[in-house]
Scaffold this motif. Structure first.
Motif, PDB file in Angstrom:
ATOM      1  N   LYS A  57      -3.150  21.635  -4.425  1.00 13.03           N
ATOM      2  CA  LYS A  57      -2.492  20.906  -3.349  1.00 13.03           C
ATOM      3  C   LYS A  57      -1.050  21.361  -3.180  1.00 13.03           C
ATOM      4  O   LYS A  57      -0.367  20.916  -2.268  1.00 13.03           O
ATOM      5  CB  LYS A  57      -2.516  19.403  -3.638  1.00 13.03           C
ATOM      6  N   SER A  58      -0.603  22.235  -4.082  1.00 13.82           N
ATOM      7  CA  SER A  58       0.782  22.712  -4.050  1.00 13.82           C
ATOM      8  C   SER A  58       0.889  23.978  -3.206  1.00 13.82           C
ATOM      9  O   SER A  58       0.199  24.966  -3.467  1.00 13.82           O
ATOM     10  CB  SER A  58       1.279  23.004  -5.470  1.00 13.82           C
ATOM     11  N   LYS A  59       1.764  23.953  -2.222  1.00 10.30           N
ATOM     12  CA  LYS A  59       1.974  25.133  -1.395  1.00 10.30           C
ATOM     13  C   LYS A  59       2.583  26.262  -2.210  1.00 10.30           C
ATOM     14  O   LYS A  59       2.285  27.441  -1.989  1.00 10.30           O
ATOM     15  CB  LYS A  59       2.878  24.785  -0.203  1.00 10.30           C
ATOM     16  N   LEU A  86      15.055  30.434   5.449  1.00  9.23           N
ATOM     17  CA  LEU A  86      15.019  29.903   4.089  1.00  9.23           C
ATOM     18  C   LEU A  86      16.329  29.194   3.766  1.00  9.23           C
ATOM     19  O   LEU A  86      17.413  29.736   3.968  1.00  9.23           O
ATOM     20  CB  LEU A  86      14.781  31.046   3.101  1.00  9.23           C
ATOM     21  N   LYS A  87      16.238  27.973   3.247  1.00 17.09           N
ATOM     22  CA  LYS A  87      17.430  27.191   2.925  1.00 17.09           C
ATOM     23  C   LYS A  87      17.561  26.984   1.423  1.00 17.09           C
ATOM     24  O   LYS A  87      16.624  27.194   0.657  1.00 17.09           O
ATOM     25  CB  LYS A  87      17.385  25.837   3.641  1.00 17.09           C
ATOM     26  N   TYR A  88      18.752  26.552   1.044  1.00 17.73           N
ATOM     27  CA  TYR A  88      19.039  26.279  -0.365  1.00 17.73           C
ATOM     28  C   TYR A  88      18.015  25.319  -0.949  1.00 17.73           C
ATOM     29  O   TYR A  88      17.543  25.508  -2.074  1.00 17.73           O
ATOM     30  CB  TYR A  88      20.453  25.706  -0.499  1.00 17.73           C
ATOM     31  N   GLU A  89      17.653  24.288  -0.196  1.00 18.87           N
ATOM     32  CA  GLU A  89      16.702  23.292  -0.694  1.00 18.87           C
ATOM     33  C   GLU A  89      15.349  23.926  -1.035  1.00 18.87           C
ATOM     34  O   GLU A  89      14.663  23.470  -1.957  1.00 18.87           O
ATOM     35  CB  GLU A  89      16.496  22.180   0.344  1.00 18.87           C
ATOM     36  N   ASP A  90      14.970  24.977  -0.312  1.00 19.60           N
ATOM     37  CA  ASP A  90      13.692  25.639  -0.566  1.00 19.60           C
ATOM     38  C   ASP A  90      13.686  26.327  -1.931  1.00 19.60           C
ATOM     39  O   ASP A  90      12.731  26.182  -2.705  1.00 19.60           O
ATOM     40  CB  ASP A  90      13.396  26.660   0.535  1.00 19.60           C
ATOM     41  N   ILE A  91      14.747  27.074  -2.234  1.00 23.72           N
ATOM     42  CA  ILE A  91      14.777  27.767  -3.524  1.00 23.72           C
ATOM     43  C   ILE A  91      15.073  26.792  -4.659  1.00 23.72           C
ATOM     44  O   ILE A  91      14.657  27.013  -5.801  1.00 23.72           O
ATOM     45  CB  ILE A  91      15.793  28.927  -3.511  1.00 23.72           C
ATOM     46  N   GLU A  97       9.932  23.315  -9.429  1.00 23.76           N
ATOM     47  CA  GLU A  97       8.485  23.445  -9.559  1.00 23.76           C
ATOM     48  C   GLU A  97       8.129  24.423 -10.680  1.00 23.76           C
ATOM     49  O   GLU A  97       7.201  24.186 -11.467  1.00 23.76           O
ATOM     50  CB  GLU A  97       7.881  23.931  -8.238  1.00 23.76           C
ATOM     51  N   GLU A  98       8.884  25.512 -10.761  1.00 18.49           N
ATOM     52  CA  GLU A  98       8.663  26.502 -11.816  1.00 18.49           C
ATOM     53  C   GLU A  98       8.941  25.897 -13.187  1.00 18.49           C
ATOM     54  O   GLU A  98       8.165  26.079 -14.140  1.00 18.49           O
ATOM     55  CB  GLU A  98       9.573  27.707 -11.587  1.00 18.49           C
ATOM     56  N   TYR A  99      10.031  25.157 -13.315  1.00 21.99           N
ATOM     57  CA  TYR A  99      10.367  24.497 -14.573  1.00 21.99           C
ATOM     58  C   TYR A  99       9.295  23.478 -14.946  1.00 21.99           C
ATOM     59  O   TYR A  99       8.907  23.342 -16.112  1.00 21.99           O
ATOM     60  CB  TYR A  99      11.721  23.791 -14.453  1.00 21.99           C
ATOM     61  N   THR A 116      15.896  16.655 -12.367  1.00 23.96           N
ATOM     62  CA  THR A 116      17.095  17.459 -12.154  1.00 23.96           C
ATOM     63  C   THR A 116      17.328  18.365 -13.349  1.00 23.96           C
ATOM     64  O   THR A 116      16.591  18.320 -14.348  1.00 23.96           O
ATOM     65  CB  THR A 116      18.330  16.560 -11.915  1.00 23.96           C
ATOM     66  N   VAL A 117      18.337  19.191 -13.249  1.00 25.60           N
ATOM     67  CA  VAL A 117      18.766  20.098 -14.307  1.00 25.60           C
ATOM     68  C   VAL A 117      20.279  19.958 -14.422  1.00 25.60           C
ATOM     69  O   VAL A 117      20.957  19.687 -13.423  1.00 25.60           O
ATOM     70  CB  VAL A 117      18.388  21.557 -13.980  1.00 25.60           C
TER      71      VAL A 117
END
Length: 206
Positions: A57-59, A86-91, A97-99, A116-117
């Protein structure tokens, strides 16, 4: 217009809408299919159109699958997102998601449930809403000046802290580069950090 046939594996229910939403030729496509809760990827292999379910379900998971298919075919994966949009929020979301996927211990959950990090709030405050294409070395230097001009509380912001902030942003952009979302990284400024103090022990401490 060419009619859709049974040999064509594109969803007939989407018709021309699907064609308009496709990326540039050769870059593949990620779409939802009517009746399925999973994202599907579309790409060409040996001149044949392929549709494959990501079973997710994850794009972002679908984007990684599409990226992997291009690598398996010996093709450098093209951008999966229009770099100009592409915006900052996307990356930022991609890194979280990777974390999350890797179980990175740097990821923590606040009392309000937001993940958060460390240092992410400072990046959010300055880069929110900006297009990634505008994240140049000059803008990174402006970020440094802004952080130093408005330190939290009455103290000052150490160079080591600023370097960690920029390192986090670099992680975001490096991930976007690996995912084919951007084509290059700007040079990141690195501030000098003070040498760690040497600690001397008194004779009685031995």
């Amino acid at each position: 217009d060419k009619k859709t046939t049974s040999k064509n594996r594109w969803p007939t229910v989407l018709g021309r809408v699907m064609l308009r939403l496709m990326r540039a030729k050769g870059t593949g496509c990620i779409r939802k299919v009517k009746g399925s809760r999973f994202w599907h990827i579309y790409y060409y292999c040996n001149g044949r159109q392929i549709r494959e379910s990501s079973k997710s379900k994850s794009k972002l998971a679908a984007e990684r699958l599409l990226h992997r298919r291009f690598i398996e075919m010996g093709i450098v994966s093209p951008p999966t997102t229009n770099p100009a949009k592409l915006k900052y929020e996307d990356i930022r979301d991609s890194l979280l998601e990777e974390y999350r996927t890797r179980g990175n211990r740097a990821l923590r959950r606040l009392r309000n449930g937001i993940e958060t990090v460390s240092g992410l709030n400072h990046l959010d405050r300055f880069f929110a809403g900006r297009r990634v294409a505008t994240l140049t070395t000059n803008l990174l230097r402006t970020f440094i000046r802004e952080r130093k001009a408005h330190p939290p509380g009455k103290g000052s912001v150490k160079n080591s802290t600023l370097n960690r902030n920029l390192a986090l942003l670099r992680c975001m952009m490096s991930l976007a580069l690996r995912q084919g979302k951007i084509q290059f990284l700007p040079p990141f400024p690195v501030l000098p950090e003070g040498r760690p103090r040497k600690q001397f022990l008194a004779p009685q401490d031995f």
